[in-house]
Motif scaffolding. Structure first.
Motif, PDB file in Angstrom:
ATOM      1  N   GLY A 202       0.799  -1.214   0.000  1.00 28.32           N
ATOM      2  CA  GLY A 202       0.000   0.000   0.000  1.00 28.32           C
ATOM      3  C   GLY A 202       0.834   1.267   0.000  1.00 28.32           C
ATOM      4  N   ASP A 203       1.918   1.301   0.765  1.00 27.98           N
ATOM      5  CA  ASP A 203       2.721   2.524   0.851  1.00 27.98           C
ATOM      6  C   ASP A 203       3.326   2.875  -0.509  1.00 27.98           C
ATOM      7  OD1 ASP A 203       2.166   3.009   3.508  1.00 27.98           O
ATOM      8  OD2 ASP A 203       3.870   1.823   4.238  1.00 27.98           O
ATOM      9  N   ARG A 204       3.847   1.861  -1.176  1.00 25.08           N
ATOM     10  CA  ARG A 204       4.431   2.110  -2.504  1.00 25.08           C
ATOM     11  C   ARG A 204       3.353   2.592  -3.477  1.00 25.08           C
ATOM     12  NH1 ARG A 204       8.515  -1.602  -6.006  1.00 25.08           N
ATOM     13  NH2 ARG A 204       8.335  -0.500  -7.980  1.00 25.08           N
ATOM     14  N   TYR A 205       2.203   1.970  -3.391  1.00 27.57           N
ATOM     15  CA  TYR A 205       1.091   2.353  -4.277  1.00 27.57           C
ATOM     16  C   TYR A 205       0.696   3.813  -4.033  1.00 27.57           C
ATOM     17  CZ  TYR A 205      -3.663   2.656  -6.100  1.00 27.57           C
ATOM     18  OH  TYR A 205      -4.796   3.053  -6.732  1.00 27.57           O
ATOM     19  N   LEU A 206       0.602   4.203  -2.764  1.00 27.27           N
ATOM     20  CA  LEU A 206       0.206   5.582  -2.447  1.00 27.27           C
ATOM     21  C   LEU A 206       1.263   6.586  -2.892  1.00 27.27           C
ATOM     22  CD1 LEU A 206      -1.386   4.982   1.078  1.00 27.27           C
ATOM     23  CD2 LEU A 206      -2.609   5.575  -1.029  1.00 27.27           C
ATOM     24  N   LYS A 207       2.536   6.187  -2.801  1.00 29.04           N
ATOM     25  CA  LYS A 207       3.632   7.083  -3.189  1.00 29.04           C
ATOM     26  C   LYS A 207       3.783   7.183  -4.701  1.00 29.04           C
ATOM     27  CE  LYS A 207       6.691   5.889   0.069  1.00 29.04           C
ATOM     28  NZ  LYS A 207       7.774   4.920   0.167  1.00 29.04           N
ATOM     29  N   THR A 208       3.704   6.024  -5.393  1.00 27.23           N
ATOM     30  CA  THR A 208       4.089   5.999  -6.812  1.00 27.23           C
ATOM     31  C   THR A 208       2.952   5.619  -7.751  1.00 27.23           C
ATOM     32  OG1 THR A 208       4.660   3.654  -6.852  1.00 27.23           O
ATOM     33  CG2 THR A 208       6.379   5.160  -6.096  1.00 27.23           C
ATOM     34  N   GLY A 209       1.842   5.106  -7.215  1.00 22.35           N
ATOM     35  CA  GLY A 209       0.762   4.642  -8.086  1.00 22.35           C
ATOM     36  C   GLY A 209       0.985   3.231  -8.620  1.00 22.35           C
ATOM     37  N   GLU A 210       2.147   2.637  -8.289  1.00 25.33           N
ATOM     38  CA  GLU A 210       2.435   1.294  -8.788  1.00 25.33           C
ATOM     39  C   GLU A 210       1.948   0.241  -7.797  1.00 25.33           C
ATOM     40  OE1 GLU A 210       6.658   1.309 -11.088  1.00 25.33           O
ATOM     41  OE2 GLU A 210       6.702   1.821  -8.968  1.00 25.33           O
ATOM     42  N   VAL A 211       1.238  -0.764  -8.293  1.00 20.66           N
ATOM     43  CA  VAL A 211       0.796  -1.854  -7.430  1.00 20.66           C
ATOM     44  C   VAL A 211       1.830  -2.984  -7.467  1.00 20.66           C
ATOM     45  CG1 VAL A 211      -1.029  -3.522  -6.954  1.00 20.66           C
ATOM     46  CG2 VAL A 211      -1.620  -1.226  -7.732  1.00 20.66           C
ATOM     47  N   LEU A 212       2.015  -3.532  -8.643  1.00 24.21           N
ATOM     48  CA  LEU A 212       2.991  -4.618  -8.813  1.00 24.21           C
ATOM     49  C   LEU A 212       3.534  -4.532 -10.240  1.00 24.21           C
ATOM     50  CD1 LEU A 212       4.273  -7.288  -7.752  1.00 24.21           C
ATOM     51  CD2 LEU A 212       2.217  -8.476  -8.523  1.00 24.21           C
ATOM     52  N   PRO A 213       4.676  -3.890 -10.401  1.00 22.41           N
ATOM     53  CA  PRO A 213       5.211  -3.726 -11.762  1.00 22.41           C
ATOM     54  C   PRO A 213       5.497  -5.083 -12.416  1.00 22.41           C
ATOM     55  CG  PRO A 213       6.375  -2.331 -10.180  1.00 22.41           C
ATOM     56  CD  PRO A 213       5.500  -3.243  -9.383  1.00 22.41           C
ATOM     57  N   ASP A 214       5.271  -5.152 -13.723  1.00 24.43           N
ATOM     58  CA  ASP A 214       5.542  -6.387 -14.472  1.00 24.43           C
ATOM     59  C   ASP A 214       6.980  -6.857 -14.275  1.00 24.43           C
ATOM     60  OD1 ASP A 214       2.994  -6.202 -15.448  1.00 24.43           O
ATOM     61  OD2 ASP A 214       3.570  -5.440 -17.425  1.00 24.43           O
ATOM     62  N   SER A 215       7.894  -5.884 -14.153  1.00 26.91           N
ATOM     63  CA  SER A 215       9.304  -6.267 -14.007  1.00 26.91           C
ATOM     64  C   SER A 215       9.526  -7.023 -12.693  1.00 26.91           C
ATOM     65  CB  SER A 215      10.188  -5.021 -14.042  1.00 26.91           C
ATOM     66  OG  SER A 215       9.811  -4.149 -12.970  1.00 26.91           O
ATOM     67  N   VAL A 216       8.740  -6.677 -11.663  1.00 26.45           N
ATOM     68  CA  VAL A 216       8.869  -7.383 -10.378  1.00 26.45           C
ATOM     69  C   VAL A 216       8.317  -8.806 -10.507  1.00 26.45           C
ATOM     70  CG1 VAL A 216       8.150  -7.415  -7.946  1.00 26.45           C
ATOM     71  CG2 VAL A 216       8.862  -5.265  -9.004  1.00 26.45           C
ATOM     72  N   VAL A 217       7.180  -8.941 -11.203  1.00 26.62           N
ATOM     73  CA  VAL A 217       6.637 -10.290 -11.410  1.00 26.62           C
ATOM     74  C   VAL A 217       7.677 -11.149 -12.130  1.00 26.62           C
ATOM     75  CG1 VAL A 217       4.788 -11.665 -12.431  1.00 26.62           C
ATOM     76  CG2 VAL A 217       4.271  -9.410 -11.483  1.00 26.62           C
ATOM     77  N   ALA A 218       8.310 -10.561 -13.142  1.00 23.53           N
ATOM     78  CA  ALA A 218       9.328 -11.310 -13.901  1.00 23.53           C
ATOM     79  C   ALA A 218      10.486 -11.740 -12.994  1.00 23.53           C
ATOM     80  CB  ALA A 218       9.838 -10.466 -15.062  1.00 23.53           C
ATOM     81  N   GLU A 219      10.894 -10.846 -12.082  1.00 22.27           N
ATOM     82  CA  GLU A 219      11.971 -11.212 -11.155  1.00 22.27           C
ATOM     83  C   GLU A 219      11.536 -12.289 -10.174  1.00 22.27           C
ATOM     84  OE1 GLU A 219      14.143  -8.146  -9.043  1.00 22.27           O
ATOM     85  OE2 GLU A 219      13.863  -6.794 -10.746  1.00 22.27           O
ATOM     86  N   LEU A 220      10.306 -12.143  -9.672  1.00 21.47           N
ATOM     87  CA  LEU A 220       9.814 -13.100  -8.672  1.00 21.47           C
ATOM     88  C   LEU A 220       9.758 -14.524  -9.223  1.00 21.47           C
ATOM     89  CD1 LEU A 220       6.994 -11.002  -6.946  1.00 21.47           C
ATOM     90  CD2 LEU A 220       9.200 -11.653  -5.959  1.00 21.47           C
ATOM     91  N   ARG A 221       9.508 -14.631 -10.526  1.00 18.52           N
ATOM     92  CA  ARG A 221       9.453 -15.951 -11.174  1.00 18.52           C
ATOM     93  C   ARG A 221      10.724 -16.750 -11.019  1.00 18.52           C
ATOM     94  NH1 ARG A 221       5.326 -16.887 -14.599  1.00 18.52           N
ATOM     95  NH2 ARG A 221       4.226 -15.033 -15.316  1.00 18.52           N
ATOM     96  N   LYS A 222      11.831 -16.045 -10.775  1.00 22.52           N
ATOM     97  CA  LYS A 222      13.124 -16.738 -10.707  1.00 22.52           C
ATOM     98  C   LYS A 222      13.353 -17.401  -9.354  1.00 22.52           C
ATOM     99  CE  LYS A 222      15.147 -13.502 -13.953  1.00 22.52           C
ATOM    100  NZ  LYS A 222      15.564 -12.099 -13.785  1.00 22.52           N
ATOM    101  N   PHE A 223      12.518 -17.070  -8.371  1.00 20.85           N
ATOM    102  CA  PHE A 223      12.694 -17.647  -7.034  1.00 20.85           C
ATOM    103  C   PHE A 223      11.881 -18.932  -6.902  1.00 20.85           C
ATOM    104  CE2 PHE A 223      13.574 -13.163  -6.595  1.00 20.85           C
ATOM    105  CZ  PHE A 223      14.616 -13.109  -5.675  1.00 20.85           C
TER     106      PHE A 223
END
Ligand code: IPM
Ligand code: MN
Length: 369
Positions: free
Chosen positions: A48-69
């Motif tokens: 929520g804090d990031r969303y309120l600050k930047t408007g971003e919920v979950l950037p596609d680039s983060v999903v792509a990174e998370l896939r590697k774990f």
């Protein structure tokens, strides 16, 4: 000898999420030191804090990174200043779906009789697992509005049940059930079940009397997949009856498999009979991909930053994660330590009433390993 090493993505998230995450990681690290493996953590600033600050919920680039774990640890999502649904759908459900975490695994185990609100029920009565289908059902977002905002508007929300999705969930549930008690017969079985070679029971929880398409498919697939598991007794209960029996006879359940929405609802009730959301943990599992482990309790905004929230659900989620990674001894040791601390130290499982702070509970469990 080389030590096993696991690099885990960590999303502390909102509210008390970061506080309970800290304790879960502390205990997991203590277990790693004791059982000879290494853990490293890769934090992600999502919530929520990031969303309120930047408007971003979950950037596609983060999903792509998370896939590697192989695994993600998630504290909580949900922020009082963000409209309900944005973070839940945009983070939690999106990750469950996009990472194909098709199983939501929720163990339900009561550690201490006093923590159960049901009269005369103790740890010997409450010990089952719910396998919730996690990618389909009514959660997919299929549906829509017609004539929205007019007096004759229509809202349709469809339940999606694919043969592939249902079958893979059932197969996972049967495998888990067959292995669950190491072949030792579950005590809820009848003598004739044992004579017939059964050692465990899988209950399909559905609504075959009303949802005659969705649960027709589920029921047929249940018996077809289950035919290969001769040691598993196949049982069926309607979802409403399941709720009644959770309170009246929770000892009737060994493993339950159900669809996404029923699983969501019955596991909140189940959490209450196991002592509350302070202990209930879940795993969002993709056996071939990236799985995500989380306490069930949510972000509990009113307790944020007070060091009073119960971290045991998060600690248990950490144990589920280690078990999933194959560190079964470490996982079992964490559970044993949790049971010991609950039985010897903690006064109540409720936030602010434990008799210890959040971080003290983490220290106590880590020291009891
Ligand atoms: C859960 C939660 C989520 C769900 C919400 C937050 C979307 O209630 O994990 O059970 O409905 O699955
Ligand atoms: Mn829920």
């Amino acid at each position: 000898m080389t030590m096993n090493h696991y690099n885990i993505a960590v999303i502390g998230g909102d509210g008390t999420g970061p506080e309970v995450t800290r304790e879960a990681l502390k205990v997991a690290e203590a277990a790693a030191a004791k059982f000879g493996f290494n853990l490293s953590w890769q934090p992600y600033d999502i919530g929520g804090d990031r969303y309120l600050k930047t408007g971003e919920v979950l950037p596609d680039s983060v999903v792509a990174e998370l896939r590697k774990f192989k695994a993600i640890f998630l504290g909580a999502v949900g922020h009082p200043q963000v409209k309900p649904g944005i973070l839940e759908k945009g983070i939690l459900l999106r990750l469950r779906f996009e990472l194909e975490q098709y199983i939501n695994l929720r163990p339900v185990k009561l550690y201490r009789a006093v923590d159960c609100p049901v009269k005369d029920k103790g740890p010997e009565h409450v010990d089952f697992v719910v396998v919730r289908e996690n990618n389909e059902g009514i959660y997919t977002g299929a549906g829509g509005f017609v004539f929205k905002g007019t007096p004759h508007e229509v809202a349709i929300q469809e339940s999606v049940n694919t043969r592939r999705g249902v079958e893979r969930c059932l197969r996972y549930a049967f495998e888990l059930t067959a292995k669950r008690r190491g072949g030792k017969p579950w005590k809820g079985l009848k003598p004739e079940d044992i004579t017939a070679g059964k050692t465990s029971q899988l209950t399909l929880c559905g609504k075959t009397n009303v949802l005659t398409y969705a649960f027709d498919l589920w029921e047929r697939a249940f018996h077809e997949v289950g035919a290969k598991y001769s040691s598993v007794k196949r049982d069926y209960a309607h979802v409403d009856a399941t709720c009644m029996w959770f309170v009246k006879n929770p000892e009737w359940f060994d493993v339950i498999v159900t669809d996404n929405m029923f699983g969501d609802i019955i596991t909140d009730l189940a959490a209450m009979i196991q002592g509350g959301l302070g202990v209930a943990a879940g795993g969002n599992i993709n056996p071939e991909g990236t799985s995500m482990f989380e306490p069930m309790g949510g972000s509990a905004p009113k307790y944020t930053g007070q060091n009073v929230i119960n971290p045991i659900a998060a600690i248990n989620a950490g144990a589920l994660m280690l078990e999933f990674l194959g560190e079964t001894k470490a996982a079992a040791a964490i559970e044993a330590a949790v049971i010991q601390i609950i039985n010897s130290k903690i006064q109540s499982l409720a936030a602010g009433k434990m008799g210890y702070s959040t971080s003290q509970v983490g220290d106590l469990v880590a020291a009891a390993l």
